[in-house]
Scaffold this active site. Structure first.
Site, mmCIF file in Angstrom:
data_model
loop_
_atom_site.group_PDB
_atom_site.id
_atom_site.type_symbol
_atom_site.label_atom_id
_atom_site.label_comp_id
_atom_site.label_asym_id
_atom_site.label_seq_id
_atom_site.Cartn_x
_atom_site.Cartn_y
_atom_site.Cartn_z
ATOM 1 N N GLY A 149 32.259 13.596 8.630
ATOM 2 C CA GLY A 149 30.875 13.125 8.221
ATOM 3 C C GLY A 149 30.689 12.640 6.704
ATOM 4 C CB VAL B 72 37.574 21.462 15.295
ATOM 5 C CG1 VAL B 72 37.662 23.035 14.925
ATOM 6 C CG2 VAL B 72 38.149 20.466 14.381
ATOM 7 C CD GLU C 110 14.210 7.879 9.420
ATOM 8 O OE1 GLU C 110 15.420 8.251 9.805
ATOM 9 O OE2 GLU C 110 13.824 7.296 8.415
ATOM 10 C CD GLN D 296 18.858 13.282 -1.487
ATOM 11 O OE1 GLN D 296 18.330 13.703 -2.549
ATOM 12 N NE2 GLN D 296 17.937 12.397 -0.813
#
Ligand SMILES: Cc1cc2nc3c(=O)[nH]c(=O)nc-3n(C[C@H](O)[C@H](O)[C@H](O)COP(=O)(O)OP(=O)(O)OC[C@H]3O[C@@H](n4cnc5c(N)ncnc54)[C@H](O)[C@@H]3O)c2cc1C
Ligand SMILES: Cc1cc2nc3c(=O)[nH]c(=O)nc-3n(C[C@H](O)[C@H](O)[C@H](O)COP(=O)(O)OP(=O)(O)OC[C@H]3O[C@@H](n4cnc5c(N)ncnc54)[C@H](O)[C@@H]3O)c2cc1C
Lengths: 402, 402
Positions: free
Chosen positions: A12, A81, A170, A316
């Site tokens: 990711g 995993v 969103e 971020q």
């Protein structure tokens, strides 16, 4: 003496940045690097609400890992995993096992239902590419069934979204774009389709100021979103959400829960000490009490010394952590001192559909409307640049430079 | 004296050709023309298997009626016909009523389950745009659910098709094109998805010679279709078809019945004498015993004097009937003798996917393979030309002239 082996779990934001940075910082001779991920592709977690609404195709939101990480330099293993065995320095995968000298856990988030009755069974989650596209397919299937007369109850067209946080808002922002298109395609009047956002708290988007929040509410309401704030969901049934003390049923043919995320359950299975679903890491991003294990992104809590609270988990934050984790692994290998992670906040922008949004940027500047929507695309392209480099921005970016 | 009023029910092949021909043969002063259709669009019934498989979008298979019939010349009513009241010369619609002097019934077919238990409730039908696109959406939804881990039983990916006639075989021919695309999109191995055609008769496609039929079977089998011939379906459950004396269950997550069609049930509700689901018409295409009512296409049986049996119902037949019906309506209005309908057989071509097919053309010439596939597209464009004119061929045709 054999080369030290760095194993990264998850490709990711955090994992992919760590892997790419390590290939730049360490030579082939200095370390062996292994990157393990469930799929052969990386996807943009921060774009999944668009995939779920159907405004973005899955392929626009993902790219092949081997396109951005040199497979001759990094061993790529596409497997799931199951567990980390710290004592043996070994990772158990579905189909094999891998040992490590240094480990980076960057397995991201899973949806958290907080044990709300029936939520796991009856609601859809915006969790990965498959689960998100399933929502888009389900919504369209409801329209197809309705237009073919297979279902006749108008409530079956309703899309109800639990959670008024970032993802939930969103997502409804994308739905107001997509629903009119589906209505046109299936000859269904727009007013037959209700988009309802249900939030237990008295308002939505707690990370934004009051005036930005009311702007967002007005903008979405004007485009047909209904808000049910202060409505705590006590149960999710096949028919919808049960809310409030009078056990009101809010009906919907598509029921989506966006109300919470938590760290990957692999952490708990591996015997790490779990605090609110994640592990605490030290300032150098190593798991507390571990010499050679880093935990990044949505898998860890990093203390913000200024506020005295952990940084809120974001894409971020995850990418910035990846850079520091790579530096600290290099330092460990070279027996040099590790450095502390400090988050550099570039601001937060939430989209409200394609042409609207709200945001806080440059420490305190508020933006809204078209400029926020444009800024959101800049942020998305910037993130894409960090994980995939310029070629990926050209292929999958949201601003076409030509 | 008021103008005679011609009312046409259905804007399919027969109805649309009748309407267009009438506008050419009769002046504004000679007659009022009304065309009534459920939707504001005409769709190509003969292309519905492609919509159902997902190889053609619904929009490619339909066009606006007002694009090919001048609304100033023909009154267009978009409504559902419930019943014809012959005694009052009146048509009852869902939202209004219309009287007529001359009536053309061209309401097409509906799927016939022959009363097979559970078929109506549990199987999908290729019947109109909505029901066909629902199948494509359902298939894709199964793939999405499987890839998201919501369903795990491989049988849920199976597509089982009851009926080895024209529609059933052309449909599996499209599925062998679409399934690999869906497999790729959803990361599902092709061999997990079975396409099974189930037919009670010992073979398929009874209208074609043995060698063409074996060619078709081999072609489709080589691309992964399984045939279960001689397998009579006694019941359709939620899980699939129950066949044969030992009540074997053939499982599938998508169950489609293409095993039969019959005339529109409006005929029966209106008190016409029904023979095997349709009405018998005289050689001039008027309903037997009626002076001013024509029944065309899949709503009627027209006797083929040569063979002594009715012409098999096809789109080709329907369009040709439309031309003669228009001529005979003009003759009736002008008190001239009516003419007899004679079918001019242009041959029959069945597609087996995009690049394969079989056909009989020019009285006895057999074709197969790519030339049959190409011929099929010529046939499709020709039909489109007849119902929609050259502009429609340019917009929706299967051969792009540039
Ligand atoms: C819809 C949505 C919108 C968001 N919007 C924003 C935003 O605007 N701004 C922002 O900063 N943040 C946003 N976030 C939050 C942000 O996406 C996360 O904080 C971020 O994804 C965390 O990054 P990560 O590297 O920890 O995990 P991820 O980027 O989620 O990556 C985890 C990786 O691990 C893999 N993986 C998981 N389990 C296994 C396993 N068992 N075995 C192998 N591989 C596995 C996954 O396939 C994935 O590749 C949003 C989140 C969502 C869901
Ligand atoms: C998948 C498939 C493939 C086929 N392939 C071929 C082929 O290759 N070659 C061939 O010649 N034939 C083929 N056929 C047969 C052909 O499609 C029919 O014979 C033809 O459609 C009959 O034309 P029609 O004008 O009677 O009806 P249609 O073209 O079906 O039109 C009927 C019209 O009536 C309207 N309608 C129905 N009920 C109502 C109502 N209650 N009120 C108002 N409007 C109503 C419908 O919306 C439609 O517009 C195929 C059929 C199918 C299903």
């Amino acid at each position: 003496m054999s080369k030290p082996k760095v194993v990264i779990l998850g490709a990711g934001y955090a994992g992919l940045v760590t892997a790419r940075q390590l290939t730049k910082k360490l030579s082939q001779e200095e370390a062996e690097i292994v990157l393990i991920n469930k799929h052969n592709y990386h996807y943009e977690s921060t774009w999944l609400h668009e995939v779920a609404a159907g405004t973005l195709t899955p392929n626009q939101a993902r790219f092949m890992i081997s396109d951005v990480v040199n497979p001759n330099r990094v061993r790529l293993i596409y497997d799931t995993v199951l567990e980390v065995n710290k004592d043996d320095q070994r990772v158990v995968l579905e189909n094999s096992e891998v040992t490590y000298d240094y480990l980076v856990i960057a397995l991201g988030f899973v949806t958290n239902t907080f044990g709300i009755k029936g939520m796991e069974e009856n609601a859809f989650f915006i969790q990965d590419i498959e689960s998100s596209r399933l929502i888009a397919e389900h919504i369209e299937y409801q329209f197809a069934k309705y237009s073919a007369g297979e279902i006749t109850d108008d409530d079956e067209l309703n899309i109800i979204v639990g959670g008024g946080g970032f993802t939930g808002i969103e997502f409804v922002g994308e739905l107001v774009e997509e629903v009119p298109r589906l209505c046109k395609k299936y000859d269904i009047p727009r007013n037959k389709v209700r988009i309802i956002n249900v939030e237990a708290a008295p308002s939505i988007l707690p990370m934004f100021d009051k005036d930005l929040v009311s702007y967002a509410i007005q903008s979405l309401e004007s485009r047909g979103v209904e808000f049910r704030m202060g409505a705590a969901i006590s149960e999710c049934t096949k028919e919808g959400f049960i809310v409030g003390e009078d056990k009101e049923l809010i009906k919907g043919g598509t029921v989506v829960w966006t109300g919470g995320v938590t760290g990957n359950p692999v952490l708990g299975k591996s015997g790490f000490e779990i605090v609110k679903g994640k592990v605490n890491v030290d300032a150098d991003l190593r798991v507390q009490g571990e010499e050679n294990i880093f935990a990044l992104g949505d898998c860890s809590w990093v203390m913000d010394k200024e506020s005295g609270r952990p940084y809120p988990p974001t894409g971020q934050l995850a990418t910035q952590e990846g850079v520091v984790a790579a530096e600290n692994i290099k330092a460990l290998i070279n027996n040099e001192p590790l450095k502390d992670f400090i988050f550099s906040d570039k601001g937060t922008v939430a989209s409200l559909g394609v042409t609207d949004g709200i945001g806080n940027i440059f420490q305190g500047t508020k933006i809204k409307g078209k400029s926020a929507a444009a800024m959101k695309k800049v942020v998305d392209d910037r993130t894409l640049f960090l994980v995939g480099g310029p070629k990926t921005v050209l292929k999958k970016g949201k601003f076409r430079p030509f």
